[in-house]
Scaffold this motif. Sequence first.
Motif, PDB file in Angstrom:
ATOM      1  N   PRO A  33       1.143  -1.240  -0.195  1.00  0.00           N
ATOM      2  CA  PRO A  33      -0.472   0.075   0.144  1.00  0.00           C
ATOM      3  C   PRO A  33       1.046   1.400  -0.121  1.00  0.00           C
ATOM      4  N   ALA A  34       1.972   1.150   0.467  1.00  0.00           N
ATOM      5  CA  ALA A  34       3.225   2.228   0.685  1.00  0.00           C
ATOM      6  C   ALA A  34       3.585   3.013  -0.581  1.00  0.00           C
ATOM      7  N   GLN A  35       4.066   1.349  -1.504  1.00  0.00           N
ATOM      8  CA  GLN A  35       4.852   2.041  -2.604  1.00  0.00           C
ATOM      9  C   GLN A  35       3.470   2.393  -3.988  1.00  0.00           C
ATOM     10  N   LYS A  36       2.330   1.691  -3.536  1.00  0.00           N
ATOM     11  CA  LYS A  36       1.748   2.762  -4.620  1.00  0.00           C
ATOM     12  C   LYS A  36       1.298   3.767  -4.649  1.00  0.00           C
ATOM     13  N   LYS A  37       1.590   3.977  -3.551  1.00  0.00           N
ATOM     14  CA  LYS A  37       1.693   5.799  -3.203  1.00  0.00           C
ATOM     15  C   LYS A  37       3.048   6.586  -3.984  1.00  0.00           C
ATOM     16  N   ILE A  38       3.920   5.995  -3.154  1.00  0.00           N
ATOM     17  CA  ILE A  38       5.466   5.987  -3.455  1.00  0.00           C
ATOM     18  C   ILE A  38       5.645   6.454  -5.375  1.00  0.00           C
ATOM     19  N   LEU A  39       5.318   4.622  -5.712  1.00  0.00           N
ATOM     20  CA  LEU A  39       5.466   5.146  -7.316  1.00  0.00           C
ATOM     21  C   LEU A  39       4.094   5.618  -7.974  1.00  0.00           C
ATOM     22  N   GLY A  40       3.423   6.131  -7.632  1.00  0.00           N
ATOM     23  CA  GLY A  40       2.393   6.886  -8.335  1.00  0.00           C
ATOM     24  C   GLY A  40       1.387   5.881  -8.909  1.00  0.00           C
ATOM     25  N   ILE A  41       0.557   5.074  -8.097  1.00  0.00           N
ATOM     26  CA  ILE A  41      -0.311   3.610  -8.806  1.00  0.00           C
ATOM     27  C   ILE A  41      -1.804   3.815  -8.801  1.00  0.00           C
ATOM     28  N   ILE A  42      -1.536   4.762  -7.102  1.00  0.00           N
ATOM     29  CA  ILE A  42      -3.287   5.785  -7.205  1.00  0.00           C
ATOM     30  C   ILE A  42      -2.344   6.851  -6.411  1.00  0.00           C
ATOM     31  N   GLU A  43      -3.478   7.436  -6.534  1.00  0.00           N
ATOM     32  CA  GLU A  43      -2.892   8.574  -6.350  1.00  0.00           C
ATOM     33  C   GLU A  43      -3.109   9.476  -4.539  1.00  0.00           C
ATOM     34  N   ALA A  44      -1.705   9.984  -4.303  1.00  0.00           N
ATOM     35  CA  ALA A  44      -1.510  10.990  -3.273  1.00  0.00           C
ATOM     36  C   ALA A  44      -0.225  12.124  -3.321  1.00  0.00           C
ATOM     37  N   THR A  45      -1.021  12.917  -2.277  1.00  0.00           N
ATOM     38  CA  THR A  45      -0.796  13.943  -1.982  1.00  0.00           C
ATOM     39  C   THR A  45       1.374  13.702  -1.751  1.00  0.00           C
ATOM     40  N   ALA A  46       1.868  15.100  -1.749  1.00  0.00           N
ATOM     41  CA  ALA A  46       2.847  14.532  -1.522  1.00  0.00           C
ATOM     42  C   ALA A  46       3.976  14.057  -0.423  1.00  0.00           C
ATOM     43  N   GLU A  47       2.597  14.604   0.737  1.00  0.00           N
ATOM     44  CA  GLU A  47       2.959  14.792   1.925  1.00  0.00           C
ATOM     45  C   GLU A  47       2.435  13.204   2.316  1.00  0.00           C
ATOM     46  N   GLU A  48       1.519  12.549   1.334  1.00  0.00           N
ATOM     47  CA  GLU A  48       1.140  11.249   1.847  1.00  0.00           C
ATOM     48  C   GLU A  48       2.334   9.878   1.495  1.00  0.00           C
ATOM     49  N   LYS A  49       3.475  10.663   0.272  1.00  0.00           N
ATOM     50  CA  LYS A  49       3.878   9.562  -0.436  1.00  0.00           C
ATOM     51  C   LYS A  49       5.281   9.986   1.037  1.00  0.00           C
ATOM     52  N   ALA A  50       5.456  10.803   0.851  1.00  0.00           N
ATOM     53  CA  ALA A  50       6.348  11.277   2.472  1.00  0.00           C
ATOM     54  C   ALA A  50       6.529  10.465   3.579  1.00  0.00           C
ATOM     55  N   ALA A  51       4.856  10.284   4.223  1.00  0.00           N
ATOM     56  CA  ALA A  51       4.969   9.749   4.725  1.00  0.00           C
ATOM     57  C   ALA A  51       4.801   8.143   5.025  1.00  0.00           C
ATOM     58  N   ALA A  52       3.705   7.791   3.563  1.00  0.00           N
ATOM     59  CA  ALA A  52       4.177   6.645   3.043  1.00  0.00           C
ATOM     60  C   ALA A  52       5.994   5.688   2.649  1.00  0.00           C
ATOM     61  N   ALA A  53       6.957   6.624   2.884  1.00  0.00           N
ATOM     62  CA  ALA A  53       8.108   6.266   2.314  1.00  0.00           C
ATOM     63  C   ALA A  53       8.908   5.497   3.684  1.00  0.00           C
ATOM     64  N   PRO A  54       8.845   6.256   5.075  1.00  0.00           N
ATOM     65  CA  PRO A  54       9.898   5.867   5.930  1.00  0.00           C
ATOM     66  C   PRO A  54       9.175   4.387   6.254  1.00  0.00           C
ATOM     67  N   ARG A  55       6.850   4.332   6.284  1.00  0.00           N
ATOM     68  CA  ARG A  55       6.260   2.971   6.398  1.00  0.00           C
ATOM     69  C   ARG A  55       6.639   1.576   5.474  1.00  0.00           C
ATOM     70  N   ALA A  56       6.781   2.183   4.392  1.00  0.00           N
ATOM     71  CA  ALA A  56       7.590   0.644   4.212  1.00  0.00           C
ATOM     72  C   ALA A  56       8.918   1.109   4.106  1.00  0.00           C
ATOM     73  N   LEU A  57       9.845   1.319   4.466  1.00  0.00           N
ATOM     74  CA  LEU A  57      11.160   1.355   4.839  1.00  0.00           C
ATOM     75  C   LEU A  57      11.321   0.225   6.023  1.00  0.00           C
ATOM     76  N   TYR A  58      10.719   0.402   7.180  1.00  0.00           N
ATOM     77  CA  TYR A  58      10.571  -0.434   8.347  1.00  0.00           C
ATOM     78  C   TYR A  58       9.987  -1.417   8.237  1.00  0.00           C
ATOM     79  N   ALA A  59       8.524  -1.434   7.070  1.00  0.00           N
ATOM     80  CA  ALA A  59       8.559  -2.650   7.236  1.00  0.00           C
ATOM     81  C   ALA A  59       9.188  -3.796   6.323  1.00  0.00           C
ATOM     82  N   SER A  60      10.207  -2.861   5.158  1.00  0.00           N
ATOM     83  CA  SER A  60      10.856  -3.905   4.257  1.00  0.00           C
ATOM     84  C   SER A  60      12.085  -4.429   5.115  1.00  0.00           C
ATOM     85  N   ARG A  61      12.649  -3.282   6.485  1.00  0.00           N
ATOM     86  CA  ARG A  61      13.812  -3.992   7.076  1.00  0.00           C
ATOM     87  C   ARG A  61      13.456  -4.571   8.146  1.00  0.00           C
ATOM     88  N   THR A  62      12.592  -4.496   8.258  1.00  0.00           N
ATOM     89  CA  THR A  62      11.389  -5.682   9.851  1.00  0.00           C
ATOM     90  C   THR A  62      11.660  -7.015   8.986  1.00  0.00           C
TER      91      THR A  62
END
Length: 190
Positions: free
Chosen positions: A143-172
Motif C-alpha cells: 500500500p505504501a509503494q502504490k503511493k510512492i510509485l504513483g500507482i494510486i493518487e497521493a499527495t506529496a505529504e502522503e508519499k512522504a509519510a509512506a516512504a518511512p513506513r515502507a522502509l521500516y516494514a521492509s527492513r523488519t
Amino acid sequence: MAKFFGNLHLVLVVGLAAAIGVMIAFHASAPVDGNSVFRWAHAFFGILWIGLLYYLNFVQVPTMPKIPAEQKGAITGHIAPKVFFFFRYGALLTLITGLAISIVDGYGHEALTFSGEGNVKLIGVGMWLAIIMAFNVWFIIWPAQKKILGIIEATAEEKAAAAPRALYASRTNLLLSLPMLYCMVSANLG
C-alpha cells in the motif's frame, strides 16, 4: 538462441518441462507426490520472494538517492512496479505452499500452535515469521509503494509519510528473514 532467451515465458515453460523430466527420470529414487511438488514450489517462490527482498534492501533502496532525478522515472515507472508484482505474489505463493506442506505432512496445527515436539516447534517459529513478513508485504509495504510509485493518487505529504513506513516494514522483513531462514533450513535438515 537470442529469440529463445529473450522470451521469459518460453524459458520458464522449458524450465518447468525440464523439472518435470527430472521428476520422471528420478521417480524411483525420489518419488513425486504432493509433498515433493509443494516443497519444490515453496523453494522456488521463497527464492523469488526473499531474493527480491534482498535486492530491494541491498541494491535498489540504497542506490535510489544516488540516481539523478531525471533517471528515477525509469525505475519508479517501469522496474519497481514489476519488482513489487513478483515480490508480493512470491510472498503469497511462498506462504500458501509452505502451509500446504504442513497440511500434507500433518503438522500444520501443531507447528502454528507450538504444540509439537522438536523441529515442529522450530518450523512453527519459521512459519509465524513468514506470516508476519507476508503481512508486511501485502498490508504495509505494497500500500505504501502504490503511493510512492504513483500507482494510486497521493499527495506529496502522503508519499512522504509512506516512504518511512515502507522502509521500516521492509527492513523488519530483512531482519526477520534471517531467523526465518534458519528455522526453515534447520527444521528440515535437522
